[in-house]
Design a protein around this motif. Structure first.
Motif, PDB file in Angstrom:
ATOM      1  N   ARG A   4       0.938  -1.184  -0.184  1.00  0.00           N
ATOM      2  CA  ARG A   4      -0.065  -0.112   0.074  1.00  0.00           C
ATOM      3  C   ARG A   4       0.807   1.218  -0.061  1.00  0.00           C
ATOM      4  O   ARG A   4       0.665   2.035  -0.671  1.00  0.00           O
ATOM      5  CB  ARG A   4      -0.930  -0.067   1.352  1.00  0.00           C
ATOM      6  N   THR A   7       2.290   1.841  -3.334  1.00  0.00           N
ATOM      7  CA  THR A   7       1.135   2.453  -4.103  1.00  0.00           C
ATOM      8  C   THR A   7       1.132   3.939  -4.215  1.00  0.00           C
ATOM      9  O   THR A   7       0.751   4.379  -5.128  1.00  0.00           O
ATOM     10  CB  THR A   7      -0.003   1.518  -3.976  1.00  0.00           C
ATOM     11  N   GLU A   8       0.931   3.907  -2.904  1.00  0.00           N
ATOM     12  CA  GLU A   8       0.698   5.837  -2.569  1.00  0.00           C
ATOM     13  C   GLU A   8       1.737   6.411  -2.855  1.00  0.00           C
ATOM     14  O   GLU A   8       1.735   7.653  -3.055  1.00  0.00           O
ATOM     15  CB  GLU A   8       0.194   5.547  -1.029  1.00  0.00           C
ATOM     16  N   THR A   9       3.063   5.842  -2.870  1.00  0.00           N
ATOM     17  CA  THR A   9       4.234   6.723  -3.243  1.00  0.00           C
ATOM     18  C   THR A   9       4.553   6.596  -4.658  1.00  0.00           C
ATOM     19  O   THR A   9       5.719   7.049  -5.195  1.00  0.00           O
ATOM     20  CB  THR A   9       5.209   6.385  -2.241  1.00  0.00           C
ATOM     21  N   ARG A  10       3.604   5.779  -5.585  1.00  0.00           N
ATOM     22  CA  ARG A  10       3.809   5.952  -6.920  1.00  0.00           C
ATOM     23  C   ARG A  10       4.839   5.172  -7.362  1.00  0.00           C
ATOM     24  O   ARG A  10       5.801   5.484  -8.318  1.00  0.00           O
ATOM     25  CB  ARG A  10       3.818   7.050  -7.442  1.00  0.00           C
ATOM     26  N   TRP A  40      -5.962  -1.071  -4.375  1.00  0.00           N
ATOM     27  CA  TRP A  40      -4.566  -0.844  -4.611  1.00  0.00           C
ATOM     28  C   TRP A  40      -3.959  -1.229  -5.859  1.00  0.00           C
ATOM     29  O   TRP A  40      -2.987  -0.782  -6.214  1.00  0.00           O
ATOM     30  CB  TRP A  40      -3.922  -1.032  -3.331  1.00  0.00           C
ATOM     31  N   ARG A  76     -12.484   4.265  -1.925  1.00  0.00           N
ATOM     32  CA  ARG A  76     -11.226   3.527  -2.787  1.00  0.00           C
ATOM     33  C   ARG A  76     -11.875   3.413  -4.174  1.00  0.00           C
ATOM     34  O   ARG A  76     -11.295   3.363  -5.188  1.00  0.00           O
ATOM     35  CB  ARG A  76     -10.998   2.275  -2.239  1.00  0.00           C
ATOM     36  N   VAL A  79     -11.164   6.557  -5.996  1.00  0.00           N
ATOM     37  CA  VAL A  79      -9.838   6.610  -6.311  1.00  0.00           C
ATOM     38  C   VAL A  79      -9.635   5.915  -7.373  1.00  0.00           C
ATOM     39  O   VAL A  79      -8.552   6.392  -8.454  1.00  0.00           O
ATOM     40  CB  VAL A  79      -8.974   6.306  -5.045  1.00  0.00           C
TER      41      VAL A  79
END
Length: 103
Positions: A4, A7-10, A40, A76, A79
């Motif tokens: 996760r 994913t969030e930090t690309r 995610w 989500r 998103v």
């Protein structure tokens, strides 16, 4: 959790294998949690410029969450659909977006 974060930090090249591993061993009977992990994965795949695979994961997630009353899953979903919008010219993505109006 590590997937996760990636994913969030690309950092999709790190996230995707971890998420696939988690999903491969996660009980599908835990619908909400399984769908969240799919979300995610869909975002990571979109970030990795893999829109067809992202659309497939997103479709599965959307179908699973249709029967689960969860605000987190709904958030989500929004998103994931937003992550796919740049690929609306890809047929698989267009079909998904057309069938999923914004929440």
């Amino acid at each position: 959790m590590e997937a996760r974060v990636y994913t969030e930090t690309r950092k999709p090249l790190r996230a995707v294998p971890l998420l696939r591993e988690v999903l491969g061993s996660y009980p599908v009977t835990h619908t909400r949690e399984f769908a969240l992990y799919l979300s995610w994965l869909a975002v990571a795949l979109a970030n990795a410029n893999e829109p067809e695979e992202a659309a497939a994961a997103a479709r599965q997630m959307v179908e699973m969450t249709a029967t689960v009353p969860s605000s987190r899953a709904g958030n989500r979903r929004a998103v994931v659909l937003a992550a796919l919008r740049p690929y609306k010219g890809v047929p698989d993505v267009a079909e998904l977006l057309d069938g999923c109006p914004p929440a």
